[in-house]
Scaffold this active site. Structure first.
Site, mmCIF file in Angstrom:
data_model
loop_
_atom_site.group_PDB
_atom_site.id
_atom_site.type_symbol
_atom_site.label_atom_id
_atom_site.label_comp_id
_atom_site.label_asym_id
_atom_site.label_seq_id
_atom_site.Cartn_x
_atom_site.Cartn_y
_atom_site.Cartn_z
ATOM 1 N N ALA A 113 34.103 32.776 38.827
ATOM 2 C CA ALA A 113 35.468 32.399 38.399
ATOM 3 C C ALA A 113 36.375 32.576 39.513
ATOM 4 O O ALA A 113 37.671 31.244 39.396
ATOM 5 C CB ALA A 113 35.938 32.142 37.188
ATOM 6 N N ALA A 114 36.731 33.664 39.786
ATOM 7 C CA ALA A 114 38.003 34.153 40.720
ATOM 8 C C ALA A 114 37.243 33.503 42.285
ATOM 9 O O ALA A 114 38.678 32.848 42.606
ATOM 10 C CB ALA A 114 37.648 35.483 40.994
ATOM 11 N N ASP A 131 36.777 33.056 30.991
ATOM 12 C CA ASP A 131 36.848 33.258 32.397
ATOM 13 C C ASP A 131 38.109 32.439 33.119
ATOM 14 O O ASP A 131 38.592 33.205 33.988
ATOM 15 C CB ASP A 131 35.014 33.235 33.123
ATOM 16 C CG ASP A 131 34.673 34.917 33.045
ATOM 17 O OD1 ASP A 131 34.991 34.987 31.222
ATOM 18 O OD2 ASP A 131 33.868 35.344 33.921
ATOM 19 N N LEU A 189 32.936 40.827 35.380
ATOM 20 C CA LEU A 189 34.124 40.663 35.653
ATOM 21 C C LEU A 189 34.640 39.532 36.235
ATOM 22 O O LEU A 189 35.797 39.602 37.794
ATOM 23 C CB LEU A 189 34.566 42.487 37.171
ATOM 24 C CG LEU A 189 34.672 43.146 36.543
ATOM 25 C CD1 LEU A 189 34.391 44.210 37.672
ATOM 26 C CD2 LEU A 189 35.106 43.419 35.549
ATOM 27 N N GLY A 190 34.008 38.298 36.286
ATOM 28 C CA GLY A 190 33.930 37.751 36.147
ATOM 29 C C GLY A 190 34.741 36.765 38.179
ATOM 30 O O GLY A 190 34.974 36.153 38.179
ATOM 31 N N SER A 191 33.334 37.373 38.593
ATOM 32 C CA SER A 191 33.204 37.250 40.069
ATOM 33 C C SER A 191 33.534 35.141 40.733
ATOM 34 O O SER A 191 34.084 35.087 41.568
ATOM 35 C CB SER A 191 32.177 37.975 40.961
ATOM 36 O OG SER A 191 31.513 37.430 40.788
ATOM 37 N N PRO A 197 32.800 43.103 41.908
ATOM 38 C CA PRO A 197 30.988 43.153 42.056
ATOM 39 C C PRO A 197 30.455 41.625 41.162
ATOM 40 O O PRO A 197 31.446 41.417 40.478
ATOM 41 C CB PRO A 197 31.282 44.528 41.784
ATOM 42 C CG PRO A 197 32.105 45.112 40.788
ATOM 43 C CD PRO A 197 33.322 44.262 41.650
HETATM 44 O O1 PMV Z 1 30.766 36.353 32.601
HETATM 45 P P1 PMV Z 1 30.294 37.455 31.868
HETATM 46 O O2 PMV Z 1 29.956 38.300 31.749
HETATM 47 O O3 PMV Z 1 32.290 38.220 31.103
HETATM 48 O O4 PMV Z 1 30.558 37.023 30.300
HETATM 49 C C1 PMV Z 1 31.467 36.257 29.258
HETATM 50 C C2 PMV Z 1 31.471 36.484 28.042
HETATM 51 C C3 PMV Z 1 30.397 35.953 27.791
HETATM 52 O O5 PMV Z 1 30.804 35.847 26.185
HETATM 53 C C4 PMV Z 1 29.074 36.369 27.081
HETATM 54 C C5 PMV Z 1 29.979 33.846 27.575
HETATM 55 C C6 PMV Z 1 31.208 33.549 27.468
HETATM 56 O O6 PMV Z 1 31.185 32.212 28.648
HETATM 57 O O7 PMV Z 1 32.539 33.217 27.321
#
Ligand code: PMV
Length: 314
Positions: free
Chosen positions: A111-112, A153, A107-109, A102
């Site tokens: 970057a994935a 991520d 959940l890193g969508s 999602p």
């Molecule tokens: O992408 P998310 O929602 O898991 O957030 C990343 C985590 C943060 O520490 C809030 C931002 C970062 O760049 O590390």
């Protein structure tokens, strides 16, 4: 994987176990891959003269690389990967992406999807890249989604292992003495990381000392969390998750929906629970056992979770 001349690659989702937000300010954080959800990218030869077409199946969008603005994250990762491989952008290719992760839920969508694209392109051109190179390429695109990403991520997703991450340092992989289960519950609320991160930055600028103290405490929790995981002290991991959540409340990134899910998980018998990722919306994670997983799952759904995934960290 190869099917004729079609190349297919995948990348998992991720959750942050400890240290979100503080990690942007140089503190350590721990993240783990989540293989139950994944992004997929395919690369196949197109017809002559079509150039590179990007098809985002879930968004029902299809466009040519040439037409896309430089701010388009898919275009950016395709161009940087082709440049890195050294083959330029003049090809006739169809690149198709889809994902079960999602969007904007921590959940890193983003970057994935980028990772899957880099992997599929590198397979297509027969130039396999190391996880570190993939991570570095994806990091550049993360800036489009996130503004000032820490890099956690892209690191956990490209390496597909639990990571102890400190910004601008070499990745540290650590051992999990006793595998444990996490319930990941979705508020159903999309929360762009960029906004939460920039709100925290604004608050940090106003009250530097207070925020830095909190970030340091979060960093200490991440460090203690790593030791507890390495020693198999699962109850300590749960206690540290609760403590981390309290500190995230203090920096203003929780929300009534996240609080409701965290409470429900604890009432259901979770050893610990916290929001995960940027906060405001997105997911919470709860530490469960084989004995408590069904009850916690039920409690989370009764409290309004849109979805619950149970994943093993090992
Ligand atoms: O992408 P998310 O929602 O898991 O957030 C990343 C985590 C943060 O520490 C809030 C931002 C970062 O760049 O590390």
């Amino acid at each position: 994987m190869e099917v004729g001349s079609l190349k297919i690659a995948y990348a998992p989702g991720k959750v942050i176990l400890f240290g979100e937000h503080a990690v942007v300010y140089g503190q350590p954080a721990i993240a783990v891959p989540v293989t139950q959800v994944q992004a997929r990218a395919t690369v196949e030869p197109g017809s002559e003269g079509q150039g590179i077409t990007i098809v985002a199946e879930d968004l029902e969008q299809s466009y040519s690389l040439e037409q896309a603005p430089p701010s388009d994250a898919l275009r950016a990762i395709v161009v940087s990967t082709l440049e890195h491989i050294g083959v330029g952008t003049k090809h006739d290719l169809a690149i198709t992406v889809s994902s079960t992760i999602p969007i904007a839920r921590g959940l890193g969508s983003g970057a994935a999807i980028s990772t899957a694209i880099v992997r599929a392109l590198s397979q297509h051109f027969g130039n396999l890249l190391s996880p570190q190179t993939i991570s570095d390429l994806v990091y550049e695109t993360e800036k489009i989604y996130h503004g000032t990403p820490s890099g956690i991520d892209n690191t956990v997703i490209a390496f597909e292992k639990p990571v102890y991450f400190v910004r601008d340092q070499k990745i540290k992989i650590f051992s999990v003495k006793r595998p444990f289960l996490l319930a990941i519950a979705d508020t159903g609320i999309a929360s762009p990381t960029k906004i939460a991160v920039s709100d925290v930055r604004r608050a940090w600028k106003r009250e530097r000392e207070k925020y830095e103290e909190i970030f340091e405490e979060i960093g200490t929790i991440a460090e203690m969390g790593r030791r507890a995981i390495e020693r198999g002290e699962i109850e300590t991991v749960g206690r540290l998750m609760n403590e981390n959540h309290r500190l995230l409340q203090l920096i203003g990134v929780s929300s009534p929906e996240l609080e409701g899910l965290v409470e429900a998980a604890r009432e259901g018998g979770a050893l610990g629970a916290k929001l995960s990722g940027a906060g405001r919306g997105g997911n919470i994670i709860a530490l469960v056992t084989q004995e408590t997983r069904s009850r916690v799952d039920l409690m989370l759904r009764l409290a309004g979770a849109k979805d619950v995934i149970i994943t093993e960290v090992s």
